[in-house]
Scaffold this motif. Sequence first.
Motif, PDB file in Angstrom:
ATOM      1  N   SER A  19       0.928  -1.281  -0.102  1.00  0.00           N
ATOM      2  CA  SER A  19       0.011  -0.050  -0.098  1.00  0.00           C
ATOM      3  C   SER A  19       0.791   1.328  -0.033  1.00  0.00           C
ATOM      4  O   SER A  19       0.424   2.358  -0.263  1.00  0.00           O
ATOM      5  N   GLU A  20       2.091   1.155   0.227  1.00  0.00           N
ATOM      6  CA  GLU A  20       3.099   2.387   0.347  1.00  0.00           C
ATOM      7  C   GLU A  20       3.728   2.561  -0.751  1.00  0.00           C
ATOM      8  O   GLU A  20       4.668   3.484  -1.111  1.00  0.00           O
ATOM      9  N   LEU A  21       3.789   1.429  -1.959  1.00  0.00           N
ATOM     10  CA  LEU A  21       4.678   1.708  -3.001  1.00  0.00           C
ATOM     11  C   LEU A  21       4.303   2.882  -4.004  1.00  0.00           C
ATOM     12  O   LEU A  21       3.174   3.207  -4.097  1.00  0.00           O
ATOM     13  N   HIS A  22       5.500   3.335  -4.604  1.00  0.00           N
ATOM     14  CA  HIS A  22       5.267   4.231  -5.398  1.00  0.00           C
ATOM     15  C   HIS A  22       6.360   4.130  -6.673  1.00  0.00           C
ATOM     16  O   HIS A  22       7.528   3.642  -6.312  1.00  0.00           O
ATOM     17  N   THR A  23       6.272   4.905  -7.768  1.00  0.00           N
ATOM     18  CA  THR A  23       7.153   4.581  -8.872  1.00  0.00           C
ATOM     19  C   THR A  23       8.585   5.254  -8.602  1.00  0.00           C
ATOM     20  O   THR A  23       9.311   4.732  -9.632  1.00  0.00           O
ATOM     21  N   ALA A  24       8.856   6.067  -7.746  1.00  0.00           N
ATOM     22  CA  ALA A  24      10.246   6.447  -7.530  1.00  0.00           C
ATOM     23  C   ALA A  24      11.016   5.294  -6.707  1.00  0.00           C
ATOM     24  O   ALA A  24      12.108   5.487  -6.575  1.00  0.00           O
ATOM     25  N   MET A  25      10.395   4.066  -6.543  1.00  0.00           N
ATOM     26  CA  MET A  25      11.094   3.124  -5.651  1.00  0.00           C
ATOM     27  C   MET A  25      11.604   1.950  -6.534  1.00  0.00           C
ATOM     28  O   MET A  25      11.189   1.844  -7.587  1.00  0.00           O
ATOM     29  N   VAL A  26      12.708   1.318  -5.793  1.00  0.00           N
ATOM     30  CA  VAL A  26      13.461   0.189  -6.380  1.00  0.00           C
ATOM     31  C   VAL A  26      13.509  -0.887  -5.319  1.00  0.00           C
ATOM     32  O   VAL A  26      13.750  -0.520  -4.264  1.00  0.00           O
ATOM     33  N   THR A  27      13.231  -2.124  -5.859  1.00  0.00           N
ATOM     34  CA  THR A  27      13.046  -3.236  -4.679  1.00  0.00           C
ATOM     35  C   THR A  27      14.539  -3.623  -4.321  1.00  0.00           C
ATOM     36  O   THR A  27      15.789  -3.396  -5.094  1.00  0.00           O
ATOM     37  N   ASP A  28      14.579  -3.739  -2.937  1.00  0.00           N
ATOM     38  CA  ASP A  28      16.092  -4.010  -2.408  1.00  0.00           C
ATOM     39  C   ASP A  28      16.051  -5.458  -1.941  1.00  0.00           C
ATOM     40  O   ASP A  28      17.091  -5.916  -1.223  1.00  0.00           O
ATOM     41  N   GLU A  29      14.999  -6.293  -2.144  1.00  0.00           N
ATOM     42  CA  GLU A  29      15.043  -7.748  -2.018  1.00  0.00           C
ATOM     43  C   GLU A  29      13.907  -8.160  -3.003  1.00  0.00           C
ATOM     44  O   GLU A  29      13.015  -7.720  -3.370  1.00  0.00           O
ATOM     45  N   GLY A  43      16.005  -5.276  -7.263  1.00  0.00           N
ATOM     46  CA  GLY A  43      16.665  -4.286  -8.294  1.00  0.00           C
ATOM     47  C   GLY A  43      15.506  -3.848  -9.357  1.00  0.00           C
ATOM     48  O   GLY A  43      16.018  -2.859  -9.921  1.00  0.00           O
ATOM     49  N   GLN A  44      14.391  -4.248  -9.174  1.00  0.00           N
ATOM     50  CA  GLN A  44      13.530  -3.617 -10.136  1.00  0.00           C
ATOM     51  C   GLN A  44      12.811  -2.464  -9.863  1.00  0.00           C
ATOM     52  O   GLN A  44      12.403  -2.272  -8.560  1.00  0.00           O
ATOM     53  N   GLN A  45      12.661  -1.676 -10.972  1.00  0.00           N
ATOM     54  CA  GLN A  45      11.932  -0.276 -10.504  1.00  0.00           C
ATOM     55  C   GLN A  45      10.533  -0.781 -10.442  1.00  0.00           C
ATOM     56  O   GLN A  45       9.891  -1.536 -11.003  1.00  0.00           O
ATOM     57  N   ILE A  46       9.844   0.201  -9.382  1.00  0.00           N
ATOM     58  CA  ILE A  46       8.512   0.002  -9.197  1.00  0.00           C
ATOM     59  C   ILE A  46       7.800   0.634 -10.012  1.00  0.00           C
ATOM     60  O   ILE A  46       7.970   1.725 -10.516  1.00  0.00           O
ATOM     61  N   THR A  47       7.078   0.137 -11.004  1.00  0.00           N
ATOM     62  CA  THR A  47       5.978   0.699 -11.788  1.00  0.00           C
ATOM     63  C   THR A  47       4.640   0.611 -11.679  1.00  0.00           C
ATOM     64  O   THR A  47       4.274  -0.162 -10.540  1.00  0.00           O
ATOM     65  N   TYR A  48       3.704   1.244 -12.358  1.00  0.00           N
ATOM     66  CA  TYR A  48       2.304   0.821 -12.047  1.00  0.00           C
ATOM     67  C   TYR A  48       1.842  -0.502 -12.247  1.00  0.00           C
ATOM     68  O   TYR A  48       0.918  -0.875 -11.421  1.00  0.00           O
ATOM     69  N   PRO A  49       2.235  -1.244 -13.357  1.00  0.00           N
ATOM     70  CA  PRO A  49       1.757  -2.380 -13.577  1.00  0.00           C
ATOM     71  C   PRO A  49       2.321  -3.351 -12.197  1.00  0.00           C
ATOM     72  O   PRO A  49       1.695  -4.345 -12.051  1.00  0.00           O
ATOM     73  N   VAL A  50       3.409  -3.158 -11.738  1.00  0.00           N
ATOM     74  CA  VAL A  50       4.182  -3.852 -10.675  1.00  0.00           C
ATOM     75  C   VAL A  50       3.315  -3.693  -9.471  1.00  0.00           C
ATOM     76  O   VAL A  50       2.996  -4.748  -8.574  1.00  0.00           O
ATOM     77  N   VAL A  51       2.947  -2.439  -9.020  1.00  0.00           N
ATOM     78  CA  VAL A  51       2.051  -2.353  -8.062  1.00  0.00           C
ATOM     79  C   VAL A  51       0.601  -2.850  -8.120  1.00  0.00           C
ATOM     80  O   VAL A  51       0.329  -3.561  -7.052  1.00  0.00           O
ATOM     81  N   GLU A  52       0.205  -2.995  -9.381  1.00  0.00           N
ATOM     82  CA  GLU A  52      -1.196  -3.594  -9.525  1.00  0.00           C
ATOM     83  C   GLU A  52      -1.130  -4.675  -9.401  1.00  0.00           C
ATOM     84  O   GLU A  52      -1.789  -5.761  -8.685  1.00  0.00           O
ATOM     85  N   ARG A  53      -0.041  -5.727  -9.854  1.00  0.00           N
ATOM     86  CA  ARG A  53       0.386  -7.007  -9.788  1.00  0.00           C
ATOM     87  C   ARG A  53       0.343  -7.512  -8.406  1.00  0.00           C
ATOM     88  O   ARG A  53      -0.288  -8.290  -7.755  1.00  0.00           O
TER      89      ARG A  53
END
Length: 93
Positions: A19-29, A43-53
């Motif tokens: 619920s806190e994710l936004h597109t300026a983030m990158v996964t660290d695990e 290491g994946q960039q958070i995108t809108y499709p990633v948040v939705e998934r």
Amino acid sequence: VLEDTDIVVAREVRSSYVSELHTAMVTDENIHANNGLLLVSKGQQITYPVVERLRLFREAVGVEEPFRVLSPRQETLSDRRTLELVVRPVGSA
């Protein structure tokens, strides 16, 4: 040595929930569903499709939360205790 054409992105490691994710983030695990399925790699960039998934999996199966992300840091770059500095010349991928 940084030059005028370099961009510096300062990030800090923090715990996050879907619920806190936004597109300026990158996964660290790696982020997994509760059943062990890998949903997002480190290491994946958070995108809108990633948040939705992740939202859909959280509702249907559950997501192992919290997880670590790299989030933009709002403070000065001189405080390097918890910073990861990513330096890329302008125009490079």
